[in-house]
Enzyme design. Structure first.
Site, PDB file in Angstrom:
ATOM      1  CG  HIS A   1      -5.271  -3.213   1.085  1.00 57.58           C
ATOM      2  ND1 HIS A   1      -4.875  -2.717  -0.146  1.00 57.58           N
ATOM      3  CD2 HIS A   1      -4.576  -2.486   2.010  1.00 57.58           C
ATOM      4  CE1 HIS A   1      -4.014  -1.738   0.020  1.00 57.58           C
ATOM      5  NE2 HIS A   1      -3.809  -1.583   1.316  1.00 57.58           N
TER       6      HIS A   1
ATOM      7  CB  SER B   1      -0.959  -0.053   1.197  1.00 58.04           C
ATOM      8  OG  SER B   1      -2.010   0.847   1.062  1.00 58.04           O
TER       9      SER B   1
ATOM     10  CG  ASP C   1      -7.100  -3.773  -2.382  1.00 54.99           C
ATOM     11  OD1 ASP C   1      -7.753  -3.096  -1.569  1.00 54.99           O
ATOM     12  OD2 ASP C   1      -5.858  -3.686  -2.509  1.00 54.99           O
TER      13      ASP C   1
END
Length: 279
Positions: A259, A110, A231
């Site tokens: 995610h 991320s 996600d």
């Protein structure tokens, strides 16, 4: 067999330190694992299973990024995502120097993926390969409702709100509900530190860190883009964008995964990471 994790505070200059989790031995191929953002996040909560599982082959280095967890925090806090990134990335370069690492494989989740791309722009000589997991960085990408919940968490910083936020990071909520509740409980003592909230609020502003196609074209490193098909924090569209414009990128999409690919598909993620780095 799982590798034992060594935890220490490593000085990076200016009276600051980074809390670092390590497995494996110096001299083995070095993986620098960079966690994502979010309230109370730490390297251990993101990477514990990965570095335990890969420490037999690699030198795994998973720091609490500057301003997170048990690492030092900037004072005063830089304002905005890009400004925070520059300060934190410089601290990561200082960590690489302090550990005597000549080259690293960046593994970024991320926000950590976005930092990985920026590090490859700034110091390509230090970077061997890149693994991006649910990474942001696509210009003009509108935040999802779930990402907005993350950004606004400190408007209601309770353990219930934390669990409600983190359950959205996984696709199979029934299977991983207990895991998410454990992570939420682990994060709460950190969330209550005032500098954690200050850094969180300072980071999320209108100026984000993004990479135009011509920026990505210059990052000529072998790259594996990993994205969960389901996600809802960073949509799969962003993974496609990065894979399309990075010149040496492969895209690996994992179905029935959100995610947190390293948690929800732990064995598969470790397997593809090991294969990509070794080959």
């Amino acid at each position: 067999m799982t590798a034992a994790i060594r935890v220490e505070d490593i000085a990076i200059g200016g009276g600051r330190h980074l809390r670092v989790n390590q497995t494996g031995t110096l001299g083995a191929p070095a993986l620098l694992l960079l966690h994502g953002s979010g309230p109370g996040v730490t390297a251990a909560s993101n990477w514990r299973a990965v570095i335990e599982g890969l420490g037999d082959t690699f030198h795994c280095v998973a720091p609490d990024i500057l301003g997170f967890g048990d690492s030092s925090h900037p004072d005063p806090q830089p304002q905005g995502f890009a400004a925070q990134a520059e300060v934190r990335i410089e601290a990561l370069f200082q960590l690489i120097d302090a550990l005597g690492l000549e080259k690293v494989v960046l593994v970024g989740n991320s926000m950590g993926g976005m930092y990985s791309l920026r590090m490859a722009q700034l110091r390509p000589d230090l970077i061997d390969k890149i693994v991006l997991m649910g990474s942001g960085g696509m210009p003009g990408l509108e935040p999802t409702p779930e990402l907005i919940k993350l950004i606004t968490y400190f408007d209601d910083p309770t353990v219930e709100a934390m669990a409600d936020l983190l359950i959205r990071f996984v696709h199979d909520k029934a299977a991983f509900g207990d895991t998410v509740e454990a992570v939420a409980a682990e994060r709460m003592p950190i969330v209550r530190r005032p500098w954690i909230e200050a850094g969180h609020r300072a980071m999320f502003g209108p100026e984000m860190l993004s990479f135009a196609p011509e920026d990505l074209a210059e990052i000529d490193k072998p790259t594996l883009v990993v994205h969960g098909r389901q996600d809802v924090i960073v949509p799969l569209e962003c993974g496609h964008y990065l894979a399309e414009h990075l010149p040496q990128a492969d895209l690996y999409v994992i179905d029935k995964c959100g995610h947190w690919t390293q948690i929800e598909q732990a064995a598969r993620f470790q397997s593809i990471l090991r294969t990509f780095v070794e080959n």
